[in-house]
Motif scaffolding. Structure first.
Motif, PDB file in Angstrom:
ATOM      1  N   GLN A  60      38.164  37.912  39.167  1.00 38.70           N
ATOM      2  CA  GLN A  60      37.074  36.946  39.361  1.00 38.70           C
ATOM      3  C   GLN A  60      37.622  35.528  39.508  1.00 38.70           C
ATOM      4  O   GLN A  60      37.141  34.736  40.326  1.00 38.70           O
ATOM      5  N   GLN A  61      38.649  35.204  38.721  1.00 39.59           N
ATOM      6  CA  GLN A  61      39.267  33.887  38.857  1.00 39.59           C
ATOM      7  C   GLN A  61      39.876  33.709  40.244  1.00 39.59           C
ATOM      8  O   GLN A  61      39.826  32.614  40.804  1.00 39.59           O
ATOM      9  N   ALA A  62      40.430  34.770  40.786  1.00 39.00           N
ATOM     10  CA  ALA A  62      41.023  34.697  42.124  1.00 39.00           C
ATOM     11  C   ALA A  62      39.982  34.345  43.178  1.00 39.00           C
ATOM     12  O   ALA A  62      40.255  33.601  44.122  1.00 39.00           O
ATOM     13  N   PHE A  63      38.770  34.863  43.023  1.00 37.90           N
ATOM     14  CA  PHE A  63      37.703  34.542  43.963  1.00 37.90           C
ATOM     15  C   PHE A  63      37.255  33.082  43.836  1.00 37.90           C
ATOM     16  O   PHE A  63      36.709  32.509  44.778  1.00 37.90           O
ATOM     17  N   LEU A  64      37.522  32.491  42.669  1.00 43.38           N
ATOM     18  CA  LEU A  64      37.084  31.121  42.408  1.00 43.38           C
ATOM     19  C   LEU A  64      38.174  30.082  42.670  1.00 43.38           C
ATOM     20  O   LEU A  64      37.888  28.896  42.766  1.00 43.38           O
ATOM     21  N   ASP A  65      39.425  30.521  42.741  1.00 38.61           N
ATOM     22  CA  ASP A  65      40.552  29.601  42.874  1.00 38.61           C
ATOM     23  C   ASP A  65      41.382  29.998  44.088  1.00 38.61           C
ATOM     24  O   ASP A  65      42.301  30.818  44.004  1.00 38.61           O
ATOM     25  N   GLU A  66      41.065  29.432  45.225  1.00 37.62           N
ATOM     26  CA  GLU A  66      41.724  29.815  46.480  1.00 37.62           C
ATOM     27  C   GLU A  66      43.217  29.552  46.445  1.00 37.62           C
ATOM     28  O   GLU A  66      44.014  30.327  46.985  1.00 37.62           O
ATOM     29  N   ALA A  67      43.625  28.470  45.776  1.00 41.89           N
ATOM     30  CA  ALA A  67      45.038  28.103  45.755  1.00 41.89           C
ATOM     31  C   ALA A  67      45.883  29.133  45.005  1.00 41.89           C
ATOM     32  O   ALA A  67      47.048  29.357  45.337  1.00 41.89           O
ATOM     33  N   ARG A  68      45.314  29.755  43.985  1.00 36.93           N
ATOM     34  CA  ARG A  68      46.062  30.733  43.181  1.00 36.93           C
ATOM     35  C   ARG A  68      45.586  32.158  43.410  1.00 36.93           C
ATOM     36  O   ARG A  68      45.939  33.064  42.646  1.00 36.93           O
ATOM     37  N   ALA A  69      44.792  32.379  44.440  1.00 38.95           N
ATOM     38  CA  ALA A  69      44.162  33.685  44.650  1.00 38.95           C
ATOM     39  C   ALA A  69      45.173  34.815  44.730  1.00 38.95           C
ATOM     40  O   ALA A  69      45.020  35.854  44.075  1.00 38.95           O
ATOM     41  N   VAL A  70      46.222  34.637  45.532  1.00 40.52           N
ATOM     42  CA  VAL A  70      47.198  35.711  45.721  1.00 40.52           C
ATOM     43  C   VAL A  70      47.901  36.035  44.403  1.00 40.52           C
ATOM     44  O   VAL A  70      48.035  37.200  44.020  1.00 40.52           O
ATOM     45  N   THR A  71      48.325  34.989  43.687  1.00 36.99           N
ATOM     46  CA  THR A  71      49.012  35.202  42.412  1.00 36.99           C
ATOM     47  C   THR A  71      48.125  35.925  41.412  1.00 36.99           C
ATOM     48  O   THR A  71      48.561  36.856  40.729  1.00 36.99           O
ATOM     49  N   LEU A  72      46.858  35.518  41.339  1.00 34.72           N
ATOM     50  CA  LEU A  72      45.931  36.128  40.387  1.00 34.72           C
ATOM     51  C   LEU A  72      45.634  37.579  40.754  1.00 34.72           C
ATOM     52  O   LEU A  72      45.583  38.461  39.882  1.00 34.72           O
ATOM     53  N   HIS A  73      45.438  37.846  42.028  1.00 34.19           N
ATOM     54  CA  HIS A  73      45.188  39.220  42.460  1.00 34.19           C
ATOM     55  C   HIS A  73      46.393  40.114  42.167  1.00 34.19           C
ATOM     56  O   HIS A  73      46.234  41.271  41.740  1.00 34.19           O
ATOM     57  N   LEU A  74      47.593  39.607  42.411  1.00 32.42           N
ATOM     58  CA  LEU A  74      48.795  40.397  42.153  1.00 32.42           C
ATOM     59  C   LEU A  74      48.954  40.701  40.666  1.00 32.42           C
ATOM     60  O   LEU A  74      49.338  41.811  40.292  1.00 32.42           O
ATOM     61  N   GLU A  75      48.650  39.730  39.819  1.00 33.16           N
ATOM     62  CA  GLU A  75      48.745  39.960  38.377  1.00 33.16           C
ATOM     63  C   GLU A  75      47.706  40.989  37.928  1.00 33.16           C
ATOM     64  O   GLU A  75      47.993  41.859  37.095  1.00 33.16           O
ATOM     65  N   ALA A  76      46.497  40.902  38.490  1.00 33.53           N
ATOM     66  CA  ALA A  76      45.464  41.887  38.168  1.00 33.53           C
ATOM     67  C   ALA A  76      45.905  43.288  38.592  1.00 33.53           C
ATOM     68  O   ALA A  76      45.731  44.268  37.857  1.00 33.53           O
ATOM     69  N   LEU A  77      46.503  43.367  39.776  1.00 33.18           N
ATOM     70  CA  LEU A  77      46.979  44.657  40.273  1.00 33.18           C
ATOM     71  C   LEU A  77      48.090  45.212  39.388  1.00 33.18           C
ATOM     72  O   LEU A  77      48.119  46.418  39.081  1.00 33.18           O
ATOM     73  N   ARG A  78      48.995  44.350  38.944  1.00 35.51           N
ATOM     74  CA  ARG A  78      50.085  44.799  38.066  1.00 35.51           C
ATOM     75  C   ARG A  78      49.545  45.351  36.758  1.00 35.51           C
ATOM     76  O   ARG A  78      49.986  46.402  36.268  1.00 35.51           O
ATOM     77  N   LEU A  79      48.573  44.659  36.174  1.00 36.64           N
ATOM     78  CA  LEU A  79      47.983  45.115  34.918  1.00 36.64           C
ATOM     79  C   LEU A  79      47.302  46.466  35.084  1.00 36.64           C
ATOM     80  O   LEU A  79      47.405  47.343  34.226  1.00 36.64           O
ATOM     81  N   ARG A  80      46.594  46.632  36.193  1.00 37.22           N
ATOM     82  CA  ARG A  80      45.914  47.911  36.431  1.00 37.22           C
ATOM     83  C   ARG A  80      46.919  49.039  36.636  1.00 37.22           C
ATOM     84  O   ARG A  80      46.713  50.157  36.165  1.00 37.22           O
ATOM     85  N   ALA A  81      47.990  48.740  37.357  1.00 40.12           N
ATOM     86  CA  ALA A  81      49.022  49.761  37.572  1.00 40.12           C
ATOM     87  C   ALA A  81      49.677  50.147  36.256  1.00 40.12           C
ATOM     88  O   ALA A  81      49.907  51.333  35.982  1.00 40.12           O
ATOM     89  N   ASP A  82      49.985  49.157  35.418  1.00 40.41           N
ATOM     90  CA  ASP A  82      50.597  49.435  34.114  1.00 40.41           C
ATOM     91  C   ASP A  82      49.662  50.259  33.240  1.00 40.41           C
ATOM     92  O   ASP A  82      50.086  51.180  32.535  1.00 40.41           O
ATOM     93  N   ALA A  83      48.367  49.915  33.276  1.00 43.63           N
ATOM     94  CA  ALA A  83      47.393  50.638  32.465  1.00 43.63           C
ATOM     95  C   ALA A  83      47.271  52.082  32.928  1.00 43.63           C
ATOM     96  O   ALA A  83      47.179  53.005  32.114  1.00 43.63           O
ATOM     97  N   THR A  84      47.296  52.288  34.245  1.00 40.24           N
ATOM     98  CA  THR A  84      47.203  53.648  34.779  1.00 40.24           C
ATOM     99  C   THR A  84      48.425  54.465  34.390  1.00 40.24           C
ATOM    100  O   THR A  84      48.315  55.625  33.971  1.00 40.24           O
ATOM    101  N   THR A  85      49.606  53.854  34.515  1.00 39.54           N
ATOM    102  CA  THR A  85      50.832  54.551  34.140  1.00 39.54           C
ATOM    103  C   THR A  85      50.835  54.893  32.666  1.00 39.54           C
ATOM    104  O   THR A  85      51.150  56.022  32.269  1.00 39.54           O
ATOM    105  N   GLY A  86      50.465  53.920  31.830  1.00 37.91           N
ATOM    106  CA  GLY A  86      50.422  54.156  30.385  1.00 37.91           C
ATOM    107  C   GLY A  86      49.432  55.242  30.009  1.00 37.91           C
ATOM    108  O   GLY A  86      49.688  56.064  29.119  1.00 37.91           O
TER     109      GLY A  86
END
Length: 204
Positions: A60-86
């Motif tokens: 949601q923050q990524a949708f609100l912050d265009e300047a950091r959107a890519v970084t925020l989306h990538l971090e969200a994706l990493r967390l989801r991948a880690d959670a799925t693996t765990g």
């Protein structure tokens, strides 16, 4: 509480509710309200150590912050991948505990994924090594292959198709193709036939 005419303290809102509120406010054209709700939801999710909700808040923050959107989306994706693996590893651990007669003494914070329970202990160990294997390795040659690439090679040489490898290793078909492309480049081969020949030569 609103229906009863009482106040609605923010403390009563769960992290899920705050994040959903942020999404609704954003879509309603209230970015400032969305940002406040999102920040509160993120703080609450972090305090409760809930990776999935942290990822939702970062999205949601990524949708609100265009300047950091890519970084925020990538971090969200990493967390989801880690959670799925765990979650998959937790499922495999639960199965292994039951088979060995060591029931879990307490409920884990990470839920056990059903697909993890389908792995036997040997498969679970291989999966864990692929997920958390070391990163320092040569750029070429057999020693340069990651644990995941080694597993793909083993199954490809055994004659499995890309969809079959994907199902066996819990990967997408495109991920299998990517691993094979990396393997070909590292080993200097052009196709599966050359890969199989190189593997036979190595096994002699």
């Amino acid at each position: 509480m609103a229906w009863r005419g009482g106040e609605q303290p923010d403390e009563l809102l769960t992290p899920e509710t705050r994040i959903a509120l942020a999404a609704a406010l954003r879509q309603a054209g209230d970015p400032e309200g969305a940002a406040r709700a999102c920040a509160a939801g993120l703080d609450a999710a972090r305090a409760l150590e809930m990776p999935r909700l942290i990822a939702d808040a970062l999205e949601q923050q990524a949708f609100l912050d265009e300047a950091r959107a890519v970084t925020l989306h990538l971090e969200a994706l990493r967390l989801r991948a880690d959670a799925t693996t765990g979650s998959r590893i937790m499922g495999a651990c639960d199965r292994a505990r039951e088979e060995l007669g060591y029931p879990r003494p307490h409920r884990p914070s990470v839920p056990a994924a059903p697909e993890g329970r389908r792995m036997d202990l040997e498969e679970a160990i291989a999966f864990t090594r692929r997920a958390y294997g070391g990163r320092r390795r040569p750029a070429t040659g057999w020693a340069g292959l990651t644990p995941a690439e080694q597993e793909v090679v083993r199954l490809a040489v055994a004659g499995l198709s890309n969809p079959e490898i994907a199902g066996r290793l819990f990967m997408s078909r495109s991920t299998v193709k990517t691993h094979l492309a990396h393997v070909y480049a590292k080993l200097g081969v052009a196709n599966r036939a050359e890969l199989a020949a190189l593997q036979r030569e190595r096994d002699r």
